[in-house]
Design a protein around this motif. Structure first.
Motif, mmCIF file in Angstrom:
data_model
loop_
_atom_site.group_PDB
_atom_site.id
_atom_site.type_symbol
_atom_site.label_atom_id
_atom_site.label_comp_id
_atom_site.label_asym_id
_atom_site.label_seq_id
_atom_site.Cartn_x
_atom_site.Cartn_y
_atom_site.Cartn_z
ATOM 1 N N VAL A 155 1.899 -7.750 -7.869
ATOM 2 C CA VAL A 155 1.353 -6.930 -8.950
ATOM 3 C C VAL A 155 -0.167 -6.820 -8.822
ATOM 4 N N ASN A 156 -0.848 -7.928 -8.567
ATOM 5 C CA ASN A 156 -2.303 -7.906 -8.440
ATOM 6 C C ASN A 156 -2.741 -6.994 -7.300
ATOM 7 N N PHE A 157 -1.976 -6.988 -6.213
ATOM 8 C CA PHE A 157 -2.347 -6.116 -5.102
ATOM 9 C C PHE A 157 -2.145 -4.654 -5.488
ATOM 10 N N LEU A 158 -1.047 -4.333 -6.166
ATOM 11 C CA LEU A 158 -0.817 -2.953 -6.602
ATOM 12 C C LEU A 158 -1.925 -2.502 -7.547
ATOM 13 N N VAL A 159 -2.358 -3.400 -8.432
ATOM 14 C CA VAL A 159 -3.462 -3.067 -9.343
ATOM 15 C C VAL A 159 -4.736 -2.809 -8.545
ATOM 16 N N SER A 160 -4.970 -3.586 -7.487
ATOM 17 C CA SER A 160 -6.163 -3.386 -6.657
ATOM 18 C C SER A 160 -6.143 -2.039 -5.942
ATOM 19 N N MET A 192 0.836 -1.204 0.000
ATOM 20 C CA MET A 192 0.000 0.000 0.000
ATOM 21 C C MET A 192 0.868 1.249 0.000
ATOM 22 N N GLU A 193 1.964 1.227 0.753
ATOM 23 C CA GLU A 193 2.891 2.359 0.737
ATOM 24 C C GLU A 193 3.517 2.516 -0.645
ATOM 25 N N GLN A 194 3.894 1.387 -1.261
ATOM 26 C CA GLN A 194 4.428 1.459 -2.616
ATOM 27 C C GLN A 194 3.410 2.058 -3.573
ATOM 28 N N ALA A 195 2.165 1.627 -3.471
ATOM 29 C CA ALA A 195 1.121 2.127 -4.364
ATOM 30 C C ALA A 195 0.915 3.623 -4.183
ATOM 31 N N ASN A 196 0.941 4.085 -2.946
ATOM 32 C CA ASN A 196 0.790 5.523 -2.696
ATOM 33 C C ASN A 196 1.914 6.313 -3.350
ATOM 34 N N TRP A 197 3.109 5.779 -3.317
ATOM 35 C CA TRP A 197 4.250 6.446 -3.939
ATOM 36 C C TRP A 197 4.131 6.393 -5.459
ATOM 37 N N ILE A 198 3.774 5.235 -5.983
ATOM 38 C CA ILE A 198 3.680 5.048 -7.432
ATOM 39 C C ILE A 198 2.620 5.967 -8.040
#
Length: 217
Positions: free
Chosen positions: A134-139, A93-99
């Motif tokens: 990857v699937n979690f980042l997409v979610s 989730m932290e990675q996704a927020n940054w991305i």
């Protein structure tokens, strides 16, 4: 010492100095002009500038370094598992927020395993772990098209070399790998604006009417 002897001494000293200088530079005189001045580095600054200006080098490296400094780029897994636990989901989730801050940037997720089990099985397991990440980042709202690929290194790149179970080796790693080619900012070559946009935003001055002026002190 007579004047004649002094002149002879001066001539002899000059001759020795000339011989020493000639011996030191004889190799240089047999090379192309400028070779000894270059020492193998001539042209590297120009090459580096070209790679940077075309987005092929420094900006991706710098952005990946910043990504690794600001968030945890790895998540770990239980033995023989590709299931994301609570800690792994929190990190992703932290990675996704940054991305999400960098819609122009592409990422790659690498899967890894420990050294227990066959090479073929671990290659498959590493891929399943990468796909789970990857699937979690997409979610979390990240476009799958920006996750350039999922790659499994299996057991080939352990952090801790041991034949026993090792949780540090059972991981995925997310990295910056390039730019989205059709994004307007990338097409215009505004790489610095991409990487340093938060610093630029901090330097914007709010006007009384609610607008912004570039700059600031």
């Amino acid at each position: 010492m007579t004047k004649k002897q002094l002149n002879i001494l001066l001539i002899a000293s000059s001759s020795l100095a000339l011989v020493a200088c000639t011996a030191e530079n004889s190799v240089r005189f047999n090379q192309e002009a400028g070779a000894f001045i270059d020492e193998g580095n001539f042209g590297n600054p120009t090459m580096n500038n070209t790679l940077v200006m075309t987005g092929q080098k420094s900006y991706v490296v710098n952005l990946n370094r910043r990504f690794a400094e600001e968030v945890d780029t790895s998540v770990n897994f239980a033995f023989d598992s590709a299931v994301l636990d609570g800690a792994a989901r929190a990190t992703l989730m932290e990675q996704a927020n940054w991305i999400r801050q960098f819609p122009e940037v592409r990422f790659k997720v690498f899967g890894h395993t420990d050294l227990v089990g066959s090479e073929a099985y671990n290659k498959s397991l590493g891929l399943r772990r990468a796909r789970a990440a990857v699937n979690f980042l997409v979610s979390q709202g990240i476009s799958r098209s920006r996750l350039e690929a999922v790659v499994s290194f299996g057991e080939t790149q352990p952090l801790v070399v041991t034949q026993d179970e090792e949780v540090k080796n059972r991981r995925t790693v997310t990295e910056v790998t390039g730019f989205v080619r059709n994004h307007p900012a990338v097409l215009n070559g505004k790489y610095a604006a991409i990487i340093f946009r938060d610093y630029v935003a901090e330097g914007a001055v709010q006007t009384p009417g609610g607008g912004e002026l570039a700059g600031g002190e």
